[in-house]
Design an enzyme around this catalytic site. Structure first.
Site, PDB file in Angstrom:
ATOM      1  N   GLU A  51       0.789  -1.062  -0.074  1.00 55.13           N
ATOM      2  CA  GLU A  51      -0.199   0.166  -0.208  1.00 55.13           C
ATOM      3  C   GLU A  51       0.833   0.874   0.346  1.00 55.13           C
ATOM      4  O   GLU A  51       0.325   2.102   0.348  1.00 55.13           O
ATOM      5  CB  GLU A  51      -0.735  -0.063   0.911  1.00 55.13           C
ATOM      6  CG  GLU A  51      -1.510  -1.046   1.283  1.00 55.13           C
ATOM      7  CD  GLU A  51      -3.259  -0.812   1.163  1.00 55.13           C
ATOM      8  OE1 GLU A  51      -3.857   0.209   1.575  1.00 55.13           O
ATOM      9  OE2 GLU A  51      -4.522  -1.795   0.183  1.00 55.13           O
ATOM     10  N   HIS A  63      -3.398   2.447   8.259  1.00 55.53           N
ATOM     11  CA  HIS A  63      -2.786   2.521   7.226  1.00 55.53           C
ATOM     12  C   HIS A  63      -1.308   3.035   9.000  1.00 55.53           C
ATOM     13  O   HIS A  63      -2.266   3.655   9.479  1.00 55.53           O
ATOM     14  CB  HIS A  63      -2.343   3.297   6.340  1.00 55.53           C
ATOM     15  CG  HIS A  63      -2.781   2.108   4.786  1.00 55.53           C
ATOM     16  ND1 HIS A  63      -3.315   3.703   4.466  1.00 55.53           N
ATOM     17  CD2 HIS A  63      -2.796   1.436   4.088  1.00 55.53           C
ATOM     18  CE1 HIS A  63      -3.728   3.331   2.900  1.00 55.53           C
ATOM     19  NE2 HIS A  63      -3.553   1.780   3.803  1.00 55.53           N
ATOM     20  N   CYS A  68      -2.745  11.663   3.352  1.00 51.85           N
ATOM     21  CA  CYS A  68      -3.159  10.624   2.498  1.00 51.85           C
ATOM     22  C   CYS A  68      -2.726  11.252   1.132  1.00 51.85           C
ATOM     23  O   CYS A  68      -3.251  10.764  -0.056  1.00 51.85           O
ATOM     24  CB  CYS A  68      -4.377  10.111   2.582  1.00 51.85           C
ATOM     25  SG  CYS A  68      -4.440   8.936   4.496  1.00 51.85           S
TER      26      CYS A  68
END
Length: 420
Positions: free
Chosen positions: A164, A232, A350
């Site tokens: 990711e 995350h 993000c």
């Protein structure tokens, strides 16, 4: 050419931005599933954040939204926009590439033996709606960082190892242009939620980038953090230059990690936020750690570019005001409004991919200036849908509007080669 600097590349929020609740383990995404989203407002908020960064004197770039709905992906599944089941249709419309922190993992030139900046595009295979992003992202990375003298762009880690990107990667260094220590954070279990970063993916990226074993640390994300909604690592920890800013419960074996960091980089400063000051729940709800921790120009220290939600949380803001009043490295708080992104589970960190590079070596079409951002904002204001409800995704009219909006943006940025 001038020295290496940190460039923040933000994903421009696409015209298909909607709240379909596709991200399992992302509390905000699940909570707001089915609500009406406002793509125009979302993109303008993101552009305003980029302007804010430029005003701080930071280098700023951007990436284009991907082509949505992804007709080719639907075709590979034997269906179409009209015929797809609702959850598959929604996945094809996803604007989640806006969260550029998941685009790739970056190792700057000072860390690599060949003196190039290495970028490995993330496969994002854990979540169906993100698993089809990487070909479009890779196309942009190959354009933006096409100069082979300075960059090496890698294909994704193959299945079954989920990757990711930079959201699970941190780098500590004395200055951005110096050799650093790279920290790869992986997950094993998150209770009811999936751990999205596989250790084998992290190891593969480190090998592909040719990193020195003594300058690489692999750390397990705390299972309690994943279970609480930290899908995350960048939801519970952030690093910049010699500073690691982290929640007490971010890592499974924190003392072992801190010891490894101090051994590899004795001058590292680890700022630990205790759970009795800021609970894990408050940290995740406010996205305190999903902030851009940046070095301000002219020796002004570091700043946290935070979502306004952090200011609205009493425990979080009390802790932060005490933090910046002290003698630590973090000296300034910069709240920014990215509420549309936050409602879908993504804060300021993000939205950006950090690349340490010479801005002159980057394809200038991807570099931001105030004038260019103004032109982008005009296109967004004219062509982005004002509102989208997930029930509208089946309408042909919306498909046409989204396609037209993206094409207009590509035109004014000189990037129509990215169009299908």
């Amino acid at each position: 050419m001038s020295t290496l600097v940190e460039i923040n590349f933000d994903g421009i929020i696409g015209p298909s931005h909607n709240y379909a609740g596709l991200s399992v383990g992302n509390i905000a995404s699940s909570t707001n599933a089915g609500e009406t989203a406002y793509p125009r407002e979302a993109a303008l908020q993101g552009i305003a954040k980029m302007r804010h960064n430029l005003d701080l004197g930071l280098a700023q770039g951007f990436f284009m939204p991907l082509d949505r709905p992804n007709i080719g992906w639907l075709k590979s599944l034997g269906t179409t926009v009209d015929d797809a089941e609702a959850h598959i249709r929604a996945a094809s419309f996803s604007a989640s590439s806006m969260w550029a922190a998941n685009a790739a993992t970056i190792s700057p030139a000072p860390d690599a033996p060949d003196g190039k900046c290495h970028l490995t595009v993330a496969n994002l295979q854990t979540m169906p709606h993100r698993s089809h992003e990487w070909p479009g992202t890779l196309a942009q990375l190959k354009l933006a960082f096409a100069n082979g003298e300075y960059f090496s762009v890698h294909a994704p880690v193959p299945s079954p190892f989920g990757d990711e990107g930079a959201a699970n990667h941190m780098r500590l260094c004395s200055t951005h242009d110096a050799a650093g220590v790279e920290i790869f954070v992986y997950g094993k279990s998150g209770g009811p939620f999936p751990a999205r970063q596989h250790i084998e993916a992290s190891k593969a990226v480190a090998r592909k980038h040719g990193l020195d074993h003594d300058r690489v640390i692999f750390a397990q994300q705390a299972e309690i953090a994943i279970a609480a909604g930290a899908f995350h690592n960048d939801v519970v920890a952030v690093a910049n230059e010699r500073v690691l800013f982290t929640h007490e419960q971010a890592f499974e074996q924190p003392e072992a990690l801190y010891g490894a960091i101090r051994k590899a980089m004795p001058d590292a400063e680890i700022v630990i936020v205790p759970a009795n000051k800021v609970s894990l729940e408050d940290a995740i709800k406010s996205y305190l750690f999903n902030a851009q921790l940046v070095t301000l120009p002219d020796g002004a220290g570091m700043a946290l570019i935070l979502p306004t939600e952090a200011r609205e949380n009493d425990a979080v803001w009390s802790y932060l005001t005490d933090l910046v009043a002290g003698n630590g490295p973090i000296r300034k708080l910069c709240p920014v409004d990215v509420r549309q992104s936050m409602a879908n589970g993504g804060g300021p960190a993000c939205l950006r991919l950090r690349v340490v590079a010479n801005p002159e070596a980057v394809d200038q079409r991807f570099m931001a200036t105030p004038e260019k951002l103004e032109e982008i904002a005009k296109v967004v204001a004219e062509y982005w849908p004002e509102a989208i409800n997930p029930d509208q995704l089946a309408g042909r009219e919306l498909v046409g509007a989204i396609s037209k909006a993206r094409h207009k943006l590509l035109e004014i940025c000189g990037l129509t080669e990215l169009d299908r």
